[in-house]
Scaffold this motif. Structure first.
Motif, PDB file in Angstrom:
ATOM      1  N   VAL A   1       9.236   7.872 -28.857  1.00 32.04           N
ATOM      2  CA  VAL A   1       9.929   9.083 -28.421  1.00 32.04           C
ATOM      3  C   VAL A   1      11.336   8.669 -28.008  1.00 32.04           C
ATOM      4  CG1 VAL A   1       9.999  10.978 -26.763  1.00 32.04           C
ATOM      5  CG2 VAL A   1       7.795  10.179 -27.659  1.00 32.04           C
ATOM      6  N   TYR A   2      12.311   9.340 -28.564  1.00 32.48           N
ATOM      7  CA  TYR A   2      13.710   9.023 -28.307  1.00 32.48           C
ATOM      8  C   TYR A   2      14.292  10.035 -27.328  1.00 32.48           C
ATOM      9  CZ  TYR A   2      13.808   5.452 -31.911  1.00 32.48           C
ATOM     10  OH  TYR A   2      13.579   4.308 -32.644  1.00 32.48           O
ATOM     11  N   TYR A   3      14.955   9.519 -26.298  1.00 37.68           N
ATOM     12  CA  TYR A   3      15.541  10.344 -25.252  1.00 37.68           C
ATOM     13  C   TYR A   3      17.052  10.150 -25.219  1.00 37.68           C
ATOM     14  CZ  TYR A   3      10.752  10.468 -23.413  1.00 37.68           C
ATOM     15  OH  TYR A   3       9.399  10.640 -23.257  1.00 37.68           O
ATOM     16  N   CYS A   4      17.761  11.251 -25.027  1.00 39.57           N
ATOM     17  CA  CYS A   4      19.183  11.119 -24.756  1.00 39.57           C
ATOM     18  C   CYS A   4      19.405  11.285 -23.251  1.00 39.57           C
ATOM     19  CB  CYS A   4      20.013  12.131 -25.536  1.00 39.57           C
ATOM     20  SG  CYS A   4      19.644  13.856 -25.203  1.00 39.57           S
ATOM     21  N   ALA A   5      20.495  10.705 -22.779  1.00 39.02           N
ATOM     22  CA  ALA A   5      20.768  10.717 -21.353  1.00 39.02           C
ATOM     23  C   ALA A   5      22.272  10.744 -21.115  1.00 39.02           C
ATOM     24  CB  ALA A   5      20.158   9.488 -20.693  1.00 39.02           C
ATOM     25  N   ALA A   6      22.651  11.296 -19.976  1.00 37.96           N
ATOM     26  CA  ALA A   6      24.061  11.403 -19.592  1.00 37.96           C
ATOM     27  C   ALA A   6      24.287  10.692 -18.271  1.00 37.96           C
ATOM     28  CB  ALA A   6      24.473  12.870 -19.483  1.00 37.96           C
ATOM     29  N   GLY A   7      25.356   9.906 -18.203  1.00 35.44           N
ATOM     30  CA  GLY A   7      25.665   9.169 -16.992  1.00 35.44           C
ATOM     31  C   GLY A   7      27.057   9.469 -16.479  1.00 35.44           C
ATOM     32  N   ILE A   8      27.200   9.597 -15.158  1.00 37.35           N
ATOM     33  CA  ILE A   8      28.499   9.919 -14.567  1.00 37.35           C
ATOM     34  C   ILE A   8      29.264   8.694 -14.107  1.00 37.35           C
ATOM     35  CG2 ILE A   8      27.715  12.202 -13.829  1.00 37.35           C
ATOM     36  CD1 ILE A   8      27.370  11.090 -11.008  1.00 37.35           C
ATOM     37  N   GLY A   9      28.649   7.523 -14.204  1.00 33.64           N
ATOM     38  CA  GLY A   9      29.311   6.316 -13.742  1.00 33.64           C
ATOM     39  C   GLY A   9      30.481   5.921 -14.618  1.00 33.64           C
ATOM     40  N   ILE A  10      31.228   4.933 -14.150  1.00 32.66           N
ATOM     41  CA  ILE A  10      32.401   4.466 -14.873  1.00 32.66           C
ATOM     42  C   ILE A  10      32.012   3.542 -16.024  1.00 32.66           C
ATOM     43  CG2 ILE A  10      34.512   3.109 -14.677  1.00 32.66           C
ATOM     44  CD1 ILE A  10      34.702   4.062 -11.769  1.00 32.66           C
ATOM     45  N   VAL A  11      31.016   2.693 -15.778  1.00 32.72           N
ATOM     46  CA  VAL A  11      30.614   1.691 -16.756  1.00 32.72           C
ATOM     47  C   VAL A  11      29.574   2.264 -17.702  1.00 32.72           C
ATOM     48  CG1 VAL A  11      29.538  -0.580 -17.044  1.00 32.72           C
ATOM     49  CG2 VAL A  11      31.101  -0.155 -15.122  1.00 32.72           C
ATOM     50  N   VAL A  12      29.667   1.901 -18.965  1.00 32.37           N
ATOM     51  CA  VAL A  12      28.651   2.298 -19.944  1.00 32.37           C
ATOM     52  C   VAL A  12      27.437   1.400 -19.728  1.00 32.37           C
ATOM     53  CG1 VAL A  12      28.097   2.535 -22.383  1.00 32.37           C
ATOM     54  CG2 VAL A  12      30.423   3.016 -21.582  1.00 32.37           C
ATOM     55  N   ARG A  13      26.373   1.979 -19.227  1.00 28.67           N
ATOM     56  CA  ARG A  13      25.211   1.207 -18.803  1.00 28.67           C
ATOM     57  C   ARG A  13      24.160   1.114 -19.905  1.00 28.67           C
ATOM     58  NH1 ARG A  13      24.802   1.514 -12.991  1.00 28.67           N
ATOM     59  NH2 ARG A  13      22.727   0.590 -13.197  1.00 28.67           N
ATOM     60  N   THR A  14      23.353   0.069 -19.820  1.00 34.74           N
ATOM     61  CA  THR A  14      22.250  -0.114 -20.767  1.00 34.74           C
ATOM     62  C   THR A  14      20.897  -0.014 -20.077  1.00 34.74           C
ATOM     63  OG1 THR A  14      22.271  -2.520 -20.481  1.00 34.74           O
ATOM     64  CG2 THR A  14      23.686  -1.604 -22.214  1.00 34.74           C
ATOM     65  N   ASP A  15      20.891   0.339 -18.804  1.00 31.97           N
ATOM     66  CA  ASP A  15      19.634   0.487 -18.066  1.00 31.97           C
ATOM     67  C   ASP A  15      19.446   1.941 -17.673  1.00 31.97           C
ATOM     68  OD1 ASP A  15      20.540   0.322 -14.735  1.00 31.97           O
ATOM     69  OD2 ASP A  15      21.962  -0.131 -16.355  1.00 31.97           O
ATOM     70  N   THR A  16      18.199   2.336 -17.495  1.00 32.09           N
ATOM     71  CA  THR A  16      17.908   3.737 -17.203  1.00 32.09           C
ATOM     72  C   THR A  16      18.526   4.211 -15.892  1.00 32.09           C
ATOM     73  OG1 THR A  16      15.816   3.128 -16.158  1.00 32.09           O
ATOM     74  CG2 THR A  16      15.745   3.694 -18.506  1.00 32.09           C
ATOM     75  N   ARG A  17      18.735   3.297 -14.950  1.00 33.58           N
ATOM     76  CA  ARG A  17      19.312   3.691 -13.654  1.00 33.58           C
ATOM     77  C   ARG A  17      20.771   4.117 -13.782  1.00 33.58           C
ATOM     78  NH1 ARG A  17      17.975  -1.629 -10.400  1.00 33.58           N
ATOM     79  NH2 ARG A  17      18.661  -2.417 -12.421  1.00 33.58           N
ATOM     80  N   GLY A  18      21.375   3.811 -14.909  1.00 34.37           N
ATOM     81  CA  GLY A  18      22.774   4.194 -15.102  1.00 34.37           C
ATOM     82  C   GLY A  18      22.962   5.609 -15.612  1.00 34.37           C
ATOM     83  N   TYR A  19      21.871   6.367 -15.712  1.00 33.15           N
ATOM     84  CA  TYR A  19      21.941   7.715 -16.277  1.00 33.15           C
ATOM     85  C   TYR A  19      21.336   8.718 -15.309  1.00 33.15           C
ATOM     86  CZ  TYR A  19      23.575   5.318 -20.312  1.00 33.15           C
ATOM     87  OH  TYR A  19      24.339   4.540 -21.131  1.00 33.15           O
TER      88      TYR A  19
END
Length: 123
Positions: free
Chosen positions: A92-110
């Motif tokens: 199952v593929y999920y899209c996510a949006a993050g407000i942080g400055i850095v482009v994150r690769t972990d789920t906590r960044g979204y």
């Protein structure tokens, strides 16, 4: 922001699919966007991410060279082009949006997540 992923389905190994994730609201361009996937019985895995202006992209090791992430801020949509699909891409593929400055690769960044779309790759 609300996210709606689509484009999943059943495809044979070696085939291609393009996933889309449409976002509500007028602030799409202020979010970094990411795609994650979760196979049955496994943890959620980073697939790809793209910065607000699309100037930076990042990919998981297992999809580098096969998947491409892109976005169209005018259409409030992020895409994941998946080529040379393998049975191990089934998830199952999920899209996510993050407000942080850095482009994150972990789920906590979204901060916001869509509902997921199922991709099944047959051998």
């Amino acid at each position: 922001v609300q996210l709606q992923a689509s484009g999943g389905g059943l495809v044979q190994a070696g085939g291609s699919l393009r996933l889309s994730c449409a976002a509500s609201g007028r602030t799409f361009g202020t979010y970094n966007m990411g795609w994650f996937r979760q196979a049955a019985g496994k943890e959620r895995e980073f697939v790809a991410a793209i910065s607000r202006s699309a100037g930076t992209t990042r990919y998981g090791d297992s999809v580098k060279g096969r998947f491409t992430i892109s976005r169209d801020n005018g259409k409030n949509t992020v895409y994941l082009q998946m080529n040379s699909l393998k049975p191990e891409d089934t998830a199952v593929y999920y899209c996510a949006a993050g407000i942080g400055i850095v482009v994150r690769t972990d789920t906590r960044g979204y901060d916001y997540w869509g509902q997921g779309t199922l991709v099944t790759v047959s051998s």
